[in-house]
Design a protein around this motif. Sequence first.
Motif, PDB file in Angstrom:
ATOM      1  N   THR A 152       0.755  -1.077  -0.075  1.00 55.35           N
ATOM      2  CA  THR A 152       0.104   0.235  -0.099  1.00 55.35           C
ATOM      3  C   THR A 152       0.905   1.263  -0.040  1.00 55.35           C
ATOM      4  OG1 THR A 152      -0.299  -0.189   2.379  1.00 55.35           O
ATOM      5  CG2 THR A 152      -1.953  -1.240   1.178  1.00 55.35           C
ATOM      6  N   TYR A 184       4.485   2.992   2.348  1.00 51.65           N
ATOM      7  CA  TYR A 184       5.826   2.564   3.170  1.00 51.65           C
ATOM      8  C   TYR A 184       5.052   2.862   4.611  1.00 51.65           C
ATOM      9  CZ  TYR A 184       9.413   1.567   0.033  1.00 51.65           C
ATOM     10  OH  TYR A 184      10.250   0.834  -0.972  1.00 51.65           O
ATOM     11  N   PRO A 218      -4.847   5.482  16.838  1.00 52.54           N
ATOM     12  CA  PRO A 218      -4.330   4.094  17.282  1.00 52.54           C
ATOM     13  C   PRO A 218      -3.482   3.562  15.912  1.00 52.54           C
ATOM     14  CG  PRO A 218      -6.600   4.079  16.955  1.00 52.54           C
ATOM     15  CD  PRO A 218      -6.467   5.414  16.990  1.00 52.54           C
ATOM     16  N   LEU A 232      -7.929   1.720  23.202  1.00 53.58           N
ATOM     17  CA  LEU A 232      -9.174   0.992  22.716  1.00 53.58           C
ATOM     18  C   LEU A 232      -9.356  -0.336  23.191  1.00 53.58           C
ATOM     19  CD1 LEU A 232      -9.548   2.657  19.298  1.00 53.58           C
ATOM     20  CD2 LEU A 232     -10.989   3.383  21.411  1.00 53.58           C
ATOM     21  N   ALA A 273       2.812  -0.320  12.735  1.00 52.31           N
ATOM     22  CA  ALA A 273       3.274   0.524  11.698  1.00 52.31           C
ATOM     23  C   ALA A 273       2.260   1.786  11.107  1.00 52.31           C
ATOM     24  CB  ALA A 273       4.046  -0.101  10.588  1.00 52.31           C
ATOM     25  N   SER A 308       1.750   4.845   8.381  1.00 49.75           N
ATOM     26  CA  SER A 308       2.508   5.167   7.171  1.00 49.75           C
ATOM     27  C   SER A 308       3.661   6.228   7.476  1.00 49.75           C
ATOM     28  CB  SER A 308       1.564   6.186   6.289  1.00 49.75           C
ATOM     29  OG  SER A 308       0.756   7.274   7.115  1.00 49.75           O
ATOM     30  N   GLU A 359      -3.371   3.559   1.145  1.00 51.75           N
ATOM     31  CA  GLU A 359      -3.388   2.727   2.401  1.00 51.75           C
ATOM     32  C   GLU A 359      -4.443   1.902   2.412  1.00 51.75           C
ATOM     33  OE1 GLU A 359      -3.592   6.164   2.353  1.00 51.75           O
ATOM     34  OE2 GLU A 359      -2.277   6.992   3.646  1.00 51.75           O
ATOM     35  N   SER A 360      -4.422   0.853   3.370  1.00 47.43           N
ATOM     36  CA  SER A 360      -5.331  -0.168   3.308  1.00 47.43           C
ATOM     37  C   SER A 360      -6.646   0.269   3.709  1.00 47.43           C
ATOM     38  CB  SER A 360      -4.955  -1.283   4.307  1.00 47.43           C
ATOM     39  OG  SER A 360      -4.975  -0.599   5.606  1.00 47.43           O
ATOM     40  N   VAL A 369      -9.846   0.131   6.116  1.00 46.41           N
ATOM     41  CA  VAL A 369      -9.775  -0.267   7.599  1.00 46.41           C
ATOM     42  C   VAL A 369     -11.078  -0.466   7.810  1.00 46.41           C
ATOM     43  CG1 VAL A 369      -9.484   0.611  10.052  1.00 46.41           C
ATOM     44  CG2 VAL A 369      -8.024   1.239   8.265  1.00 46.41           C
ATOM     45  N   SER A 402     -11.372   9.610  15.521  1.00 45.33           N
ATOM     46  CA  SER A 402     -10.104   8.620  14.814  1.00 45.33           C
ATOM     47  C   SER A 402      -9.536   9.847  13.959  1.00 45.33           C
ATOM     48  CB  SER A 402     -10.777   7.665  14.087  1.00 45.33           C
ATOM     49  OG  SER A 402     -10.204   6.702  13.503  1.00 45.33           O
TER      50      SER A 402
HETATM   51  O1  TXA Z   1      -1.890   0.588   4.311  1.00 49.82           O
HETATM   52  C1  TXA Z   1      -1.901   0.849   5.365  1.00 49.82           C
HETATM   53  O2  TXA Z   1      -2.784   0.678   6.290  1.00 49.82           O
HETATM   54  C2  TXA Z   1      -0.608   1.406   6.158  1.00 49.82           C
HETATM   55  C3  TXA Z   1       0.724   0.593   6.023  1.00 49.82           C
HETATM   56  C4  TXA Z   1       1.878   0.805   6.453  1.00 49.82           C
HETATM   57  O3  TXA Z   1       0.189  -0.562   6.397  1.00 49.82           O
HETATM   58  N1  TXA Z   1      -0.513   1.958   7.501  1.00 49.82           N
HETATM   59  C5  TXA Z   1      -1.510   3.277   7.692  1.00 49.82           C
HETATM   60  O4  TXA Z   1      -1.460   3.480   8.989  1.00 49.82           O
HETATM   61  O5  TXA Z   1      -2.112   3.729   7.082  1.00 49.82           O
HETATM   62  P1  TXA Z   1      -1.820   4.779   9.484  1.00 49.82           P
HETATM   63  O6  TXA Z   1      -1.456   4.746  11.193  1.00 49.82           O
HETATM   64  O7  TXA Z   1      -1.617   5.729   8.764  1.00 49.82           O
HETATM   65  O8  TXA Z   1      -3.609   4.460   9.671  1.00 49.82           O
HETATM   66  C6  TXA Z   1      -4.149   3.495  10.708  1.00 49.82           C
HETATM   67  C7  TXA Z   1      -5.663   3.912  10.641  1.00 49.82           C
HETATM   68  C8  TXA Z   1      -6.077   5.094  11.387  1.00 49.82           C
HETATM   69  O9  TXA Z   1      -7.199   5.603  10.323  1.00 49.82           O
HETATM   70  C9  TXA Z   1      -6.611   4.709  12.673  1.00 49.82           C
HETATM   71  O10 TXA Z   1      -7.361   5.488  13.083  1.00 49.82           O
HETATM   72  C10 TXA Z   1      -7.103   3.356  12.210  1.00 49.82           C
HETATM   73  O11 TXA Z   1      -6.364   2.805  11.251  1.00 49.82           O
HETATM   74  N2  TXA Z   1      -7.005   2.540  13.507  1.00 49.82           N
HETATM   75  C11 TXA Z   1      -5.981   1.796  13.862  1.00 49.82           C
HETATM   76  N3  TXA Z   1      -6.406   0.927  15.292  1.00 49.82           N
HETATM   77  C12 TXA Z   1      -7.782   1.358  15.091  1.00 49.82           C
HETATM   78  C13 TXA Z   1      -8.920   0.859  16.083  1.00 49.82           C
HETATM   79  N4  TXA Z   1      -8.584  -0.022  17.121  1.00 49.82           N
HETATM   80  N5  TXA Z   1      -9.967   1.136  15.977  1.00 49.82           N
HETATM   81  C14 TXA Z   1     -10.394   1.967  14.819  1.00 49.82           C
HETATM   82  N6  TXA Z   1      -9.471   2.334  13.849  1.00 49.82           N
HETATM   83  C15 TXA Z   1      -8.299   2.095  14.200  1.00 49.82           C
END
Ligand code: TXA
Length: 317
Positions: free
Chosen positions: A27, A29, A55, A106, A132, A134, A171-172, A174, A217
């Motif tokens: 997706t 880095y 988170p 959470l 991790a 982004s 990104e992925s 969620v 969030s």
């Molecule tokens: O593609 C991706 O998801 C990339 C690669 C590195 O894997 N990672 C990424 O991480 O985009 P970040 O931190 O930029 O985004 C993480 C998302 C955030 O929107 C965060 O709120 C959500 O995931 N998230 C994480 N833990 C959560 C939880 N327990 N409940 C709801 N949302 C959560």
Amino acid sequence: MSVTAAEIERAAQVIRAGGLVGMPTETVYGLAASALDARAVLRIYTTKGRPRFDPLIVHVADAEQAWTLCTPSPRARRLAAACWPGPLTMVLPRTALVPDIVTSGLETVAVRVPDHPVALALIRAAGQPLAAPSANPFGMVSPTTAAHVAAQFLASQVLVLDGGACRVGIESSVLRVDPPLLLRPGGLSRARLAEILGEPVALSDRSSRAAAVGLPSPGMLASHYAPRTPLSLRSGTISAGARFAYLSWRGIDVPPQAQAVEILSRCGDLAEAATRLFAALRRLDDAGVCSIICELVPEEGLGEGINDRLRRAAGLG
Ligand code: TXA
Ligand code: MG
């Protein structure tokens, strides 16, 4: 661009010692640290300048490792079988193994199996799941090459593994799994998730996300994914005279006065547009103009994720 076994081993040592690694995934880095080491995870937050209430995603090598961190439901098992490795992050009830700092306190944790050989090799060599986000300073455009990561952090802070340009480019997705609610549209389309689950998958808005997650969030912050240059979405005719750069979906009807132009996909392929999106925004950001004007793409398939990033970059999150 190709990563050697020795580089993986060195990066795994950095992880085991509580350090940070710039990790390629399919997706974007990631800025990776051991998910089981609260001090290492704290370093992610401080290095990124990320608020502690936002988170992190935990990256694992396979579903079996995921189920040590969270409790799977029938839906989760079905999605894991169909989508992992791949750009789907599942939010599920966490186990006691997960430190509070990973989930911002959470009771759920976000997990995924990245579809990238370097990420999988690093997780296995480190012998632990990797938290991790982004690998960009908080609120900035996500990195899709090793050079993007290296340009934004000091070499003394982050060891970057160069796994080439990211294939998916956004990104992925969620997903809060039970019941299904898409918290962030991303690299796996909502239509595909609904097909696998055999039921509709709702896309969250600000209020449903806040209610589902129990916290504001991150994606909710309007400045997320923004270049430095003010960005707006195209609406109607563009007034003559302004100096702007232009992001075009297919290269049709590009305003002739644009100082710099990026075209996402001439043939109208949303997957190609996603792959190109963040690097294109970075180039427009470097064009030395006062503003960036963007077209939205069709709101279908990966287009939901692309448009989500563009709206947030325009402050309309
Ligand atoms: O593609 C991706 O998801 C990339 C690669 C590195 O894997 N990672 C990424 O991480 O985009 P970040 O931190 O930029 O985004 C993480 C998302 C955030 O929107 C965060 O709120 C959500 O995931 N998230 C994480 N833990 C959560 C939880 N327990 N409940 C709801 N949302 C959560
Ligand atoms: Mg991010």
